[in-house]
Design an enzyme around this catalytic site. Structure first.
Site, PDB file in Angstrom:
ATOM      1  CB  CYS A   2      10.927  80.470 -21.816  1.00  0.00           C
ATOM      2  SG  CYS A   2      10.727  78.816 -21.157  1.00  0.00           S
ATOM      3  NE  ARG A  27      11.014  82.434 -27.248  1.00  0.00           N
ATOM      4  CZ  ARG A  27      12.148  82.104 -27.828  1.00  0.00           C
ATOM      5  NH1 ARG A  27      12.494  82.695 -28.927  1.00  0.00           N
ATOM      6  NH2 ARG A  27      12.927  81.199 -27.306  1.00  0.00           N
ATOM      7  CD1 TRP A  74       5.508  75.815 -24.524  1.00  0.00           C
ATOM      8  CD2 TRP A  74       7.225  74.460 -24.068  1.00  0.00           C
ATOM      9  NE1 TRP A  74       5.283  74.624 -25.152  1.00  0.00           N
ATOM     10  CE2 TRP A  74       6.315  73.772 -24.895  1.00  0.00           C
ATOM     11  CE3 TRP A  74       8.372  73.786 -23.657  1.00  0.00           C
ATOM     12  CZ2 TRP A  74       6.517  72.465 -25.319  1.00  0.00           C
ATOM     13  CZ3 TRP A  74       8.580  72.482 -24.076  1.00  0.00           C
ATOM     14  CH2 TRP A  74       7.662  71.831 -24.899  1.00  0.00           C
ATOM     15  CG  ASN A 100      14.638  79.716 -23.702  1.00  0.00           C
ATOM     16  OD1 ASN A 100      14.081  78.634 -23.533  1.00  0.00           O
ATOM     17  ND2 ASN A 100      14.627  80.369 -24.845  1.00  0.00           N
ATOM     18  N   GLY A 101      15.850  77.086 -21.421  1.00  0.00           N
ATOM     19  CA  GLY A 101      16.715  75.919 -21.562  1.00  0.00           C
ATOM     20  C   GLY A 101      16.430  74.919 -20.460  1.00  0.00           C
ATOM     21  CD  GLU A 486       2.565  73.119 -43.546  1.00  0.00           C
ATOM     22  OE1 GLU A 486       3.155  72.256 -42.896  1.00  0.00           O
ATOM     23  OE2 GLU A 486       2.356  74.276 -43.128  1.00  0.00           O
ATOM     24  CE  LYS A 490       0.500  75.186 -40.239  1.00  0.00           C
ATOM     25  NZ  LYS A 490       1.848  75.026 -40.654  1.00  0.00           N
ATOM     26  CD  GLU A 493       0.681  73.814 -36.579  1.00  0.00           C
ATOM     27  OE1 GLU A 493       1.595  73.791 -35.754  1.00  0.00           O
ATOM     28  OE2 GLU A 493       0.858  74.140 -37.761  1.00  0.00           O
ATOM     29  CG  HIS A 509      -0.526  50.200 -50.260  1.00  0.00           C
ATOM     30  ND1 HIS A 509      -0.481  48.960 -50.835  1.00  0.00           N
ATOM     31  CD2 HIS A 509      -0.195  51.078 -51.238  1.00  0.00           C
ATOM     32  CE1 HIS A 509      -0.125  49.070 -52.105  1.00  0.00           C
ATOM     33  NE2 HIS A 509       0.050  50.360 -52.376  1.00  0.00           N
ATOM     34  CE  LYS A 608       6.512  81.248 -35.670  1.00  0.00           C
ATOM     35  NZ  LYS A 608       5.696  80.496 -36.640  1.00  0.00           N
TER      36      LYS A 608
HETATM   37  C1  F6R Z   1       4.074  74.142 -37.628  1.00  0.00           C
HETATM   38  C2  F6R Z   1       5.288  74.730 -37.145  1.00  0.00           C
HETATM   39  C3  F6R Z   1       6.361  73.825 -36.681  1.00  0.00           C
HETATM   40  C4  F6R Z   1       7.721  74.384 -37.119  1.00  0.00           C
HETATM   41  C5  F6R Z   1       8.853  73.532 -36.540  1.00  0.00           C
HETATM   42  C6  F6R Z   1      10.209  73.989 -37.023  1.00  0.00           C
HETATM   43  O1  F6R Z   1       3.183  75.110 -38.090  1.00  0.00           O
HETATM   44  O2  F6R Z   1       5.420  75.914 -37.114  1.00  0.00           O
HETATM   45  O3  F6R Z   1       6.174  72.538 -37.146  1.00  0.00           O
HETATM   46  O4  F6R Z   1       7.769  74.392 -38.512  1.00  0.00           O
HETATM   47  O5  F6R Z   1       8.810  73.594 -35.143  1.00  0.00           O
HETATM   48  O6  F6R Z   1      10.439  75.308 -36.705  1.00  0.00           O
HETATM   49  P1  F6R Z   1      11.567  76.159 -37.426  1.00  0.00           P
HETATM   50  O7  F6R Z   1      11.171  76.334 -38.832  1.00  0.00           O
HETATM   51  O8  F6R Z   1      11.613  77.439 -36.659  1.00  0.00           O
HETATM   52  O9  F6R Z   1      12.834  75.374 -37.299  1.00  0.00           O
END
Ligand code: F6R
Length: 613
Positions: A2, A27, A74, A100-101, A486, A490, A493, A509, A608
């Site tokens: 959050c 966030r 969140w 937050n938590g 990756e 992208k 998500e 396979h 985030k």
């Molecule tokens: C995907 C993304 C997440 C973060 C993951 C780790 O685009 O952003 O998969 O990479 O949550 O986050 P960090 O790098 O902040 O530990």
């Protein structure tokens, strides 16, 4: 996960808090709220949905005051709803909390409080905090003393901010464990609190970071810091280099677009000042890993999550190639539970943009307990992963606001290249001539990145063609296999299209069964030692009626005859191609998501900074 903002000072608090929340909305964003003291009373405004809902509410029911707290939520306990939105008040309406938590023992505390006659108005775990404070203030204790008692009772990891109209000049903030950062902004006759710096950077760059087990009483004149037990602390004030302008969207439609397009700059910043292009020497200021020490390791383990873990998979190729040091890569969430075999001869690297990802932090703790040397690659200055590690490489990517990580991915790959050069020199695996070649390759990278990013129109055209597809397969091989993972991440998500990344050789396979005319394949087939193998995979897809988009090396005309669409990247050293190959995949995902009308910067269910397990 959050977002938290707080303000005390002479200016109108509501506007500062709402603006701060806007910068933190990425966030977590299923509801938002604030509490401000107006005419000696706590006034709470909160609503479900995006911040715009809170804006509308405040337009109808404004609140005016000079001290307040705000929150974007969140959801963990209790579905997103108005009554579950923060801030939460006690029975008297005179104390208020944002958090937050997760309060792990909230059920027991809730029952205890209900038995004492407290009426809990939400389904959240957070609410028990404010009722406990109320309970402990009943004997005349101060807000600070009651907060200490309360914090001693709640289990789990937390960032907490409390405000009470009974002591209307102060905020109480605390951090327990790794539920995200708590940063205090120091202004001139005013003070700020936030879970992340971008919320308050507009007002001050002077920050105090709270560590696990620390709290502060904040008034307009300053912060008095202490341990939870009450021992006074003199915490260092750090001046951070980020400026608020670099955290603003500017002329871009989305932060993600801005962040993709600024990668030539962020990579330049990542390299700048760290490489001597004459000698090939790499200088990593805060790494804290003397050359003699770098020689003693017999293995390296990279721990990370999501995009950062895929960066780590590229890093494995880089560090093994450059320093001939065996590298394992593991998800933070797996590493912590598998009793990993590591000791003082293991170098453990955590990669984390936010520096606050709870699984990655827990992996660091596990590695610490087993005696490993810890380093981290982190974007957010002062974040927990930077502080708990023995050394750190800052990404220099600047604030990344879009939830989908882009520029932090490429910056962290470049950081691992630099680390590989440093370790390679220390371990004697790179001759001076080879080192110079490798840094020359690196010097060209920002320019090559700029060339790829100049071609945005092509991606819009492709998005028009593909945005209605439901499934995608991404294939790569060797150092570009993690790029397939990756690219798929992208797309899924931000556009909610199902996409799977696979090492190309594995296609036969199993995944090949999925290929038909409805399932496009994105293949990375650059001119390297596995090029021919990639071409044969593309042929296998084509012969089963599949459509192929290929990321290929400029000048490779032959591939155009085999694939349906070609996304060219300039020729580069094979070790650096992942940085270029990921760019078309970022752009493709971005334009598909825009074409589908998705909320690119704030995709559903994501946050985030993932500070819960
Ligand atoms: C995907 C993304 C997440 C973060 C993951 C780790 O685009 O952003 O998969 O990479 O949550 O986050 P960090 O790098 O902040 O530990």
């Amino acid at each position: 996960m959050c977002g938290i903002v707080g303000y005390v000072g002479p200016r109108p608090a509501t506007a500062i808090i709402v603006e701060g929340l806007r910068r933190l909305e990425y966030r977590g964003y299923d509801s938002a709220g604030l509490a401000v003291i107006e005419n000696e009373c706590i006034c709470v405004r909160r609503d479900v949905g995006k911040l715009s809902a809170l804006d509308e509410l405040l337009a109808e029911q404004p609140v005016h005051g000079h001290i307040g707290i705000g929150h974007t939520r969140w959801a963990t306990h209790g579905r997103p709803s108005q009554r579950n939105a923060h801030p939460h008040t006690d029975c008297s309406g005179e104390i208020v909390v944002i958090h937050n938590g997760i309060v792990e023992n909230f059920l027991a505390l809730r029952q205890e409080l209900q038995a004492l006659g407290h009426v809990l108005a939400s389904d959240t775990d957070t609410e028990v905090i404010v009722h406990l404070v109320e309970e402990y203030m009943k004997d005349g204790s101060s807000l600070e003393a009651a907060a200490r008692q309360t914090l001693g009772r709640i289990k789990g990891a937390h960032g907490v901010v409390l405000l009470s109209s009974r002591e209307p000049d102060k905020l109480i903030v605390a951090r327990i464990g790794n539920a995200g950062g708590v940063v205090i902004g120091v202004g001139q006759g005013e003070m700020f609190v936030a879970s992340d710096m971008p919320a308050i950077l507009e007002h001050t760059r002077d920050m105090i970071f709270l560590e696990d087990g620390q709290m502060a009483v904040i008034t307009a004149d300053g912060a008095r810091c202490s341990t939870l037990a009450g021992e006074p602390l003199q915490l260092e004030e750090v001046t951070v280099p980020w400026d608020p302008v670099s955290a603003a969207k500017g002329e871009h439609k989305h932060f993600m677009q801005k962040e993709i397009l600024e990668q030539a700059r962020s990579i330049t910043d990542t390299i700048r000042g760290r490489v001597n292009f004459e000698t090939g020497d790499v200088h990593l200021k805060d790494l804290n890993l003397p050359l003699e020490m770098a020689r003693r390791f017999n293995k390296m383990v990279i721990v990370a999550c999501g995009t950062s873990a895929y960066s780590g998979l590229v890093g494995k190729f880089l560090i093994e190639a450059l320093a001939r040091l065996p590298v394992e890569v593991d998800y933070g969430s797996e590493f912590r539970y598998r009793d990993p075999i590591i000791d003082e001869r293991t170098l453990v690297l955590a990669i984390t943009q936010s520096g606050e990802t709870v699984d990655t932090l827990a992996a660091l703790e596990e590695a610490r307990a087993k005696g490993a040397r810890l380093i981290s690659i982190v974007n957010v200055i002062g974040s927990q992963a930077a502080r708990v590690a023995d050394g750190v490489i800052y990404m220099q990517a600047g604030p990344e606001i879009g939830v989908a990580s882009t520029k932090a991915f490429t910056a962290s790959v470049v950081d691992q290249y630099l680390l590989g050069l440093y370790l390679g020199k220390a371990r004697g695996t790179l001759s001076p001539a080879r080192l110079r070649e490798l840094v020359d390759d690196l010097a060209e990278l920002p320019n090559l990145v700029g060339q790829v990013l100049a071609n945005g129109v092509e991606y819009q055209r492709l998005a028009d063609l593909f945005f209605k597809r439901q499934n995608f397969l991404y294939l790569g091989r060797g150092i570009n296999y993690p790029i397939a993972l990756e690219g798929a991440l992208k797309l899924k998500e931000i556009s909610y299209i199902h996409a799977e990344g696979y090492p190309a050789g594995e296609m036969k396979h199993g995944p090949i069964a999925l290929i038909d005319e409805t399932m496009p394949t994105v293949a990375i087939a650059v001119r390297d030692h596995v090029y021919d193998k990639m071409v044969s995979q593309i042929e296998q897809v084509k012969s089963r009626g599949g459509t192929v988009l290929v990321v290929a090396t400029e000048g490779d005309e032959a591939i155009a005859a085999k694939a349906d669409h070609v996304l060219y990247i300039p020729s580069a050293s094979p070790l650096l191609t992942p940085v270029l190959a990921v760019l078309p995949l970022q752009l493709f995902a971005y334009h598909v998501a825009v074409r589908r009308g998705c909320d690119v910067d704030q995709p559903r269910n994501l946050a985030k900074s993932v500070t819960v397990e």
